[in-house]
Design a protein around this motif. Sequence first.
Motif, PDB file in Angstrom:
ATOM      1  N   THR A 129      65.958  29.641  45.975  1.00 47.32           N
ATOM      2  CA  THR A 129      65.289  28.694  45.082  1.00 47.32           C
ATOM      3  C   THR A 129      65.238  29.245  43.663  1.00 47.32           C
ATOM      4  O   THR A 129      65.524  28.537  42.688  1.00 47.32           O
ATOM      5  N   LEU A 132      68.875  29.317  42.130  1.00 45.45           N
ATOM      6  CA  LEU A 132      69.338  27.997  41.714  1.00 45.45           C
ATOM      7  C   LEU A 132      68.572  27.503  40.484  1.00 45.45           C
ATOM      8  O   LEU A 132      69.146  26.879  39.592  1.00 45.45           O
ATOM      9  N   ARG A 133      67.269  27.810  40.437  1.00 49.21           N
ATOM     10  CA  ARG A 133      66.472  27.422  39.267  1.00 49.21           C
ATOM     11  C   ARG A 133      66.987  28.143  38.015  1.00 49.21           C
ATOM     12  O   ARG A 133      67.054  27.553  36.929  1.00 49.21           O
ATOM     13  N   MET A 136      70.112  26.393  36.671  1.00 49.56           N
ATOM     14  CA  MET A 136      70.023  24.996  36.240  1.00 49.56           C
ATOM     15  C   MET A 136      70.300  24.761  34.751  1.00 49.56           C
ATOM     16  O   MET A 136      70.817  23.717  34.381  1.00 49.56           O
ATOM     17  N   LEU A 139      73.675  23.383  34.075  1.00 46.82           N
ATOM     18  CA  LEU A 139      73.871  21.948  34.287  1.00 46.82           C
ATOM     19  C   LEU A 139      73.198  21.121  33.191  1.00 46.82           C
ATOM     20  O   LEU A 139      73.719  20.076  32.782  1.00 46.82           O
ATOM     21  N   THR A 140      72.047  21.600  32.708  1.00 44.91           N
ATOM     22  CA  THR A 140      71.365  20.886  31.624  1.00 44.91           C
ATOM     23  C   THR A 140      72.233  20.856  30.371  1.00 44.91           C
ATOM     24  O   THR A 140      72.397  19.803  29.724  1.00 44.91           O
ATOM     25  N   SER A 143      75.167  18.492  30.882  1.00 40.85           N
ATOM     26  CA  SER A 143      74.770  17.093  30.767  1.00 40.85           C
ATOM     27  C   SER A 143      74.588  16.696  29.312  1.00 40.85           C
ATOM     28  O   SER A 143      75.011  15.607  28.889  1.00 40.85           O
ATOM     29  N   ASP A 153      73.683  16.200  41.007  1.00 40.34           N
ATOM     30  CA  ASP A 153      72.959  17.096  41.913  1.00 40.34           C
ATOM     31  C   ASP A 153      73.413  18.522  41.628  1.00 40.34           C
ATOM     32  O   ASP A 153      74.471  18.960  42.094  1.00 40.34           O
ATOM     33  N   GLY A 154      72.620  19.240  40.846  1.00 43.34           N
ATOM     34  CA  GLY A 154      73.010  20.574  40.423  1.00 43.34           C
ATOM     35  C   GLY A 154      73.164  21.547  41.564  1.00 43.34           C
ATOM     36  O   GLY A 154      74.063  22.390  41.556  1.00 43.34           O
ATOM     37  N   ARG A 155      72.297  21.432  42.570  1.00 44.27           N
ATOM     38  CA  ARG A 155      72.394  22.361  43.700  1.00 44.27           C
ATOM     39  C   ARG A 155      73.716  22.182  44.437  1.00 44.27           C
ATOM     40  O   ARG A 155      74.380  23.171  44.774  1.00 44.27           O
TER      41      ARG A 155
END
Length: 203
Positions: A129, A132-133, A136, A139-140, A143, A153-155
């Motif tokens: 967790t 992955l956090r 992120m 991915l931000t 985007s 879905d980034g995960r």
Amino acid sequence: MTESEALRRPGGRSARVRDAVHQAVLETVIELGVGKVGIPEVSRRAAVRDSSIYRRWGTRENLLVDALLGASEHALRVPDTGSLRGDLSAFASDLIDYLNTPLGDGLVRTLASIPDSEDTRSARDEFWTSRLRTLMPILTRASERGEVPPDVDGRILIELVIAPIHFRHLLTREPTDPALVSVLVDTAIRAAQTTAHGRPEDR
């Protein structure tokens, strides 16, 4: 203050004991391999009574997971290359390099083989967790640049890149090279763009 009280404190002697024990675990993994890590050996190297180690970690498996996960948190950087493809490629390449070290190899083999107890499951879930956090922002940024839709879905995207690397490392022992990284990253990005808003040609 009793030893038990000191071990429970978040800093001070408790932190020094944890650091010494973790360092002893990592040294043993590097020198002898993960299979040779035992609490008596760790106790000797860390100059900490084995009863203290058992009281804090309970089992060899809990100790291994705690030490190896702690070390891995600092081993893999979060790249910022200016593009999603560059970021994913850099992270995948770093992961391959890490898995080829004694600590990286020891971590994945430990996580794959230890019995699934409440403690180990909690530690494993907390690690993934957190990992992955941490990833992120990749991915931000992607985007914001319009490389993937904001509802991606980034995960799943991250897992599409890293899962085959772990699979090859642990099971098939096939090469994990730049060519593989390129295929995985391109496939993951295409999948993210496709599943978020339908097939590209339909948009």
